[in-house]
Design a protein around this motif. Sequence first.
Motif, PDB file in Angstrom:
ATOM      1  N   ASN A 168       0.845  -1.184   0.000  1.00  0.00           N
ATOM      2  CA  ASN A 168       0.000   0.000   0.000  1.00  0.00           C
ATOM      3  C   ASN A 168       0.886   1.241   0.000  1.00  0.00           C
ATOM      4  N   SER A 169       0.880   1.977  -1.097  1.00  0.00           N
ATOM      5  CA  SER A 169       1.750   3.149  -1.210  1.00  0.00           C
ATOM      6  C   SER A 169       1.417   4.217  -0.168  1.00  0.00           C
ATOM      7  N   GLN A 170       0.161   4.243   0.305  1.00  0.00           N
ATOM      8  CA  GLN A 170      -0.237   5.218   1.313  1.00  0.00           C
ATOM      9  C   GLN A 170       0.253   4.837   2.712  1.00  0.00           C
ATOM     10  N   ALA A 171       0.777   3.627   2.826  1.00  0.00           N
ATOM     11  CA  ALA A 171       1.282   3.161   4.123  1.00  0.00           C
ATOM     12  C   ALA A 171       2.770   2.841   4.047  1.00  0.00           C
ATOM     13  N   GLY A 215       5.903  12.433  23.016  1.00  0.00           N
ATOM     14  CA  GLY A 215       7.009  12.936  22.199  1.00  0.00           C
ATOM     15  C   GLY A 215       7.297  12.080  20.989  1.00  0.00           C
ATOM     16  N   LEU A 216       6.452  11.111  20.710  1.00  0.00           N
ATOM     17  CA  LEU A 216       6.613  10.253  19.539  1.00  0.00           C
ATOM     18  C   LEU A 216       5.829  10.830  18.368  1.00  0.00           C
ATOM     19  N   GLY A 217       5.962  10.196  17.224  1.00  0.00           N
ATOM     20  CA  GLY A 217       5.193  10.584  16.051  1.00  0.00           C
ATOM     21  C   GLY A 217       4.332   9.430  15.595  1.00  0.00           C
ATOM     22  N   GLY A 218       3.200   9.749  14.990  1.00  0.00           N
ATOM     23  CA  GLY A 218       2.325   8.699  14.506  1.00  0.00           C
ATOM     24  C   GLY A 218       1.478   9.179  13.353  1.00  0.00           C
ATOM     25  N   VAL A 219       0.925   8.239  12.601  1.00  0.00           N
ATOM     26  CA  VAL A 219       0.050   8.588  11.494  1.00  0.00           C
ATOM     27  C   VAL A 219      -1.019   7.516  11.349  1.00  0.00           C
ATOM     28  N   TRP A 220      -2.219   7.948  11.025  1.00  0.00           N
ATOM     29  CA  TRP A 220      -3.377   7.076  10.868  1.00  0.00           C
ATOM     30  C   TRP A 220      -3.469   6.628   9.420  1.00  0.00           C
ATOM     31  N   CYS A 221      -3.441   5.323   9.181  1.00  0.00           N
ATOM     32  CA  CYS A 221      -3.633   4.753   7.848  1.00  0.00           C
ATOM     33  C   CYS A 221      -5.016   4.095   7.802  1.00  0.00           C
ATOM     34  N   GLY A 222      -5.865   4.543   6.900  1.00  0.00           N
ATOM     35  CA  GLY A 222      -7.198   3.975   6.789  1.00  0.00           C
ATOM     36  C   GLY A 222      -7.170   2.603   6.129  1.00  0.00           C
ATOM     37  N   VAL A 223      -8.171   1.793   6.444  1.00  0.00           N
ATOM     38  CA  VAL A 223      -8.294   0.453   5.858  1.00  0.00           C
ATOM     39  C   VAL A 223      -9.601   0.410   5.081  1.00  0.00           C
ATOM     40  N   ALA A 224      -9.524   0.531   3.759  1.00  0.00           N
ATOM     41  CA  ALA A 224     -10.719   0.523   2.915  1.00  0.00           C
ATOM     42  C   ALA A 224     -11.389  -0.849   2.971  1.00  0.00           C
ATOM     43  N   LEU A 225     -12.718  -0.840   3.008  1.00  0.00           N
ATOM     44  CA  LEU A 225     -13.488  -2.056   3.277  1.00  0.00           C
ATOM     45  C   LEU A 225     -13.193  -3.196   2.309  1.00  0.00           C
ATOM     46  N   ASN A 226     -13.171  -2.928   1.017  1.00  0.00           N
ATOM     47  CA  ASN A 226     -13.006  -4.003   0.035  1.00  0.00           C
ATOM     48  C   ASN A 226     -11.637  -3.981  -0.635  1.00  0.00           C
ATOM     49  N   SER A 227     -10.664  -3.377   0.002  1.00  0.00           N
ATOM     50  CA  SER A 227      -9.342  -3.244  -0.607  1.00  0.00           C
ATOM     51  C   SER A 227      -8.530  -4.534  -0.525  1.00  0.00           C
ATOM     52  N   ASP A 228      -7.614  -4.681  -1.469  1.00  0.00           N
ATOM     53  CA  ASP A 228      -6.695  -5.828  -1.435  1.00  0.00           C
ATOM     54  C   ASP A 228      -5.809  -5.766  -0.202  1.00  0.00           C
ATOM     55  N   TRP A 229      -5.450  -4.532   0.205  1.00  0.00           N
ATOM     56  CA  TRP A 229      -4.590  -4.377   1.394  1.00  0.00           C
ATOM     57  C   TRP A 229      -5.270  -4.944   2.627  1.00  0.00           C
ATOM     58  N   LEU A 243     -13.286 -10.260  13.607  1.00  0.00           N
ATOM     59  CA  LEU A 243     -12.529  -9.012  13.756  1.00  0.00           C
ATOM     60  C   LEU A 243     -12.474  -8.228  12.451  1.00  0.00           C
ATOM     61  N   GLU A 244     -12.842  -6.957  12.534  1.00  0.00           N
ATOM     62  CA  GLU A 244     -12.825  -6.047  11.394  1.00  0.00           C
ATOM     63  C   GLU A 244     -11.688  -5.045  11.579  1.00  0.00           C
ATOM     64  N   PRO A 245     -10.623  -5.103  10.738  1.00  0.00           N
ATOM     65  CA  PRO A 245      -9.556  -4.108  10.851  1.00  0.00           C
ATOM     66  C   PRO A 245     -10.045  -2.757  10.348  1.00  0.00           C
ATOM     67  N   VAL A 246      -9.954  -1.740  11.184  1.00  0.00           N
ATOM     68  CA  VAL A 246     -10.514  -0.433  10.861  1.00  0.00           C
ATOM     69  C   VAL A 246      -9.433   0.619  10.615  1.00  0.00           C
ATOM     70  N   ALA A 247      -8.335   0.535  11.354  1.00  0.00           N
ATOM     71  CA  ALA A 247      -7.280   1.542  11.219  1.00  0.00           C
ATOM     72  C   ALA A 247      -5.929   0.934  11.556  1.00  0.00           C
ATOM     73  N   VAL A 248      -4.883   1.503  10.950  1.00  0.00           N
ATOM     74  CA  VAL A 248      -3.503   1.121  11.260  1.00  0.00           C
ATOM     75  C   VAL A 248      -2.755   2.395  11.632  1.00  0.00           C
TER      76      VAL A 248
END
Length: 274
Positions: A168-171, A215-229, A243-248
């Motif tokens: 996933n290029s967005q992740a 003091g850390l950094g983080g970013v929210w990666c969405g998980v599209a419902l029907n995506s290959d990822w 279990l439904e993965p909703v966010a990374v």
Amino acid sequence: MEIFESPIYKDDIGRRTFLEIPFDARERFCKPKGTIYVSGTINGTPYRSKLLSRGGGKFLMVLDKALQKSLGFEGQTMNAHVTMSSEELEPAGKKREEPVAVSSGMDVLAAIKTRQSIRKFASRPVGDDMVTTILCCGMYAPTAKNKHPCHFIVIRNKQLLAELASQNSQAAMLESAAGAIVICGDKNIEGMKEFLYADCAAATQNILLGIHGLGLGGVWCGVALNSDWRKRMIAALELPAKLEPVAVIAFGWPEEEKELRDRWEPEKIHYDKW
């Protein structure tokens, strides 16, 4: 574990769907009083629920909409192959010991206003005590009907992080992150998708604020419902059907600084009506 065949059906007014328990659950599970919590599988689909007493040693189990959908139940009575075990709960009055959290000197309002999405991380590892503190933040998020359907998959394995990043290029930032947290919702606990997603989103925001507060950094990666990822993630993490993965969330020590933007938009505030 009890193994049996039993019908699944809707009640007379079609509001709830039940599974009949063909034995006296109090006697079989040695639960003379109190709520009987059970778990197991129905036609191979995992579940966790509680039994309803109808008196005279008769019990039923209500199936929520998510479980009905997983089973392919469409309103007509169907037979089911069931495995069932009782679940032991914490003794009344016993409080689970919460791990000691790492403290943060950041004001909560400052954390909300200064948090940024960080996509570049240093190679420095993040300690387990910090990760535990972050997870604790997620568990303190509000939850619909106090159901707490969220589960948190912590990924520290570099090979797995690189694999998910490459798919996933967005992740892509996952490859350089110190770790990731996958926020999942249990469909057997919260059957309404709107509430499931809202609970997971609330936990995600709490985690992001906890990350920033330390003091850390983080970013929210969405998980599209029907995506290959999403499909590959489920396979890689061996997630059960419930279990439904909703966010990374990728996290680590930040290796970039971002200019703070003004996000105050008074034109989007409306009082009493549009």
